[in-house]
Design an enzyme around this catalytic site. Structure first.
Site, mmCIF file in Angstrom:
data_model
loop_
_atom_site.group_PDB
_atom_site.id
_atom_site.type_symbol
_atom_site.label_atom_id
_atom_site.label_comp_id
_atom_site.label_asym_id
_atom_site.label_seq_id
_atom_site.Cartn_x
_atom_site.Cartn_y
_atom_site.Cartn_z
ATOM 1 N N HIS A 271 38.503 -71.997 22.198
ATOM 2 C CA HIS A 271 38.050 -70.841 22.985
ATOM 3 C C HIS A 271 37.857 -71.247 24.451
ATOM 4 O O HIS A 271 36.770 -71.114 24.999
ATOM 5 C CB HIS A 271 36.752 -70.255 22.411
ATOM 6 C CG HIS A 271 36.496 -68.852 22.884
ATOM 7 N ND1 HIS A 271 35.868 -67.907 22.120
ATOM 8 C CD2 HIS A 271 36.798 -68.223 24.053
ATOM 9 C CE1 HIS A 271 35.783 -66.762 22.792
ATOM 10 N NE2 HIS A 271 36.342 -66.945 23.967
ATOM 11 N N ARG B 223 40.475 -62.111 20.259
ATOM 12 C CA ARG B 223 39.310 -62.466 19.452
ATOM 13 C C ARG B 223 39.775 -62.863 18.055
ATOM 14 O O ARG B 223 40.826 -62.423 17.587
ATOM 15 C CB ARG B 223 38.348 -61.272 19.332
ATOM 16 C CG ARG B 223 37.467 -61.067 20.539
ATOM 17 C CD ARG B 223 36.430 -62.180 20.708
ATOM 18 N NE ARG B 223 35.597 -62.003 21.880
ATOM 19 C CZ ARG B 223 35.808 -62.559 23.073
ATOM 20 N NH1 ARG B 223 36.845 -63.344 23.275
ATOM 21 N NH2 ARG B 223 34.965 -62.350 24.072
#
Ligand code: NDP
Length: 312
Positions: free
Chosen positions: A275, A227
């Protein structure tokens, strides 16, 4: 049976509805606003970063299904009904898809993918030294969960010497493992390419920072697929510019989409990907959600639930 969706916005709703219809026509799929206006019987919610308070406004809700493997976008809601289970989106293919990303990122670092792309854009033919080999490049995987394990095993199969680090001791064939704070520095000292596949928790926030970079061998590289909160961006830029680190492949960011003004975009030693390490298709996510709903309706145990006591 009704499910409310907060993932992909209103434009994605027809696609979600078509996929759910194909897997179980008995499930009625509602957009987020429609479910808020008429919440009766909404027992399931498939969400990524639901508007705060929206989950609490669904009185019949019994299961929250995260649209991704991480649950940070759900935990961010201070009004979230904390007694409800949260299922993480780990489809059958998620671990292998992530492992393929990590292997390709490690190979791009070995083969100087960023420099090649920049040189090509300038029609520049550099005579380069012979590339570093896999067998001489130690990869260290932080986080040995579903995704970290699959990645470590594929890297080892490909020929990299691999080690791993987790909170509690983990055994993995062909992978040297370390655990906990006590094992962290020894793990880093043996790592030429550091892969982050940790969950976002208070304990892992900023773990890719100056202290960690200083403990890696000089010239090490970093792959962050965990993350954005794991990475201290100024510390990474400083370590790259000082030559302490040689490169980075980044898939996740504190702010997504990565703002156009971010210096990460143009840095000559950083590869940015949007992502997409292991994002399943909407079809695969709908199929997985339907499987979870069927298990929940039968009162059977659900796989990959968020564990509030561990924090991931
Ligand atoms: P899991 O929950 O299965 O595993 C987490 C791992 O991290 C475990 O090995 C755990 O240790 C370890 N860990 C947790 N906290 C600590 C800590 N404080 N110190 C050391 N180790 C720690 O997660 P997954 O493998 O399913 O996913 C990992 C993360 O990958 C997700 O949370 C998400 O953020 C990210 N992700 C990114 C995607 C992308 O497209 N870029 C897609 C999917 C996921 P232990 O074994 O002891 O429990």
């Amino acid at each position: 049976m009704r499910i409310a969706i907060a993932s992909g916005g209103p434009a994605a709703l027809p696609e979600w509805q078509a996929h759910f219809q194909a897997f179980d026509p008995a499930i009625e799929v509602l957009g987020w606003e429609a479910a808020q206006a008429d919440p009766a019987g909404v027992r399931y919610a498939l969400v990524w970063q639901p508007p705060h308070g929206g989950l609490a406004a669904l009185p019949d809700l019994r299961l929250i299904i995260s649209a991704g493997a991480g649950v940070d976008g759900i935990l961010d809601d201070p009004l979230r009904p904390a007694h409800l289970p949260i299922a993480r989106m780990i489809t059958d293919s998620t671990p292998d898809v992530m492992a393929e990303y990590v292997l390709s990122a490690a190979l791009m670092l070995l083969r100087e993918g960023r420099r090649m792309a920049l040189n090509q854009a300038e029609r520049r033919w550099d005579i380069l030294p012979a590339p570093r080999r896999m067998q001489d490049t130690r990869v260290g995987v932080m986080g040995l969960g579903q995704l970290g394990k699959a990645s470590a095993l594929l890297l080892a199969r490909a020929g990299f010497p691999v080690s791993g680090w987790s909170r509690t001791p983990t055994e993995l064939p062909g992978v040297r493992t370390h655990a906990g704070v006590a094992g962290f520095d020894a793990f880093l000292a043996d790592t030429d390419i550091l892969v982050c596949l940790l969950p976002a928790t208070p304990a892992t926030q900023g773990i890719l920072g100056a202290r960690t970079f200083e403990r890696l061998p000089a010239g090490a590289a970093v792959i962050n697929v965990g993350r954005g909160s794991h990475l201290d961006e100024p510390a990474l830029l400083a370590a790259l510019d000082a030559g302490r680190l040689s490169g980075a492949v980044l898939d996740v960011f504190e702010t997504e989409p990565l703002p156009a003004a971010s210096p990460l975009w143009s840095h000559p030693a950083i590869i940015v990907t949007p992502h997409y390490g292991a994002t399943p298709s909407r079809r695969d996510r709908a199929q997985h959600a339907v499987q979870l709903i069927h298990l929940a309706e039968r009162g059977q145990p659900l796989p990959h639930l968020y564990d509030a006591a561990r924090g991931y």
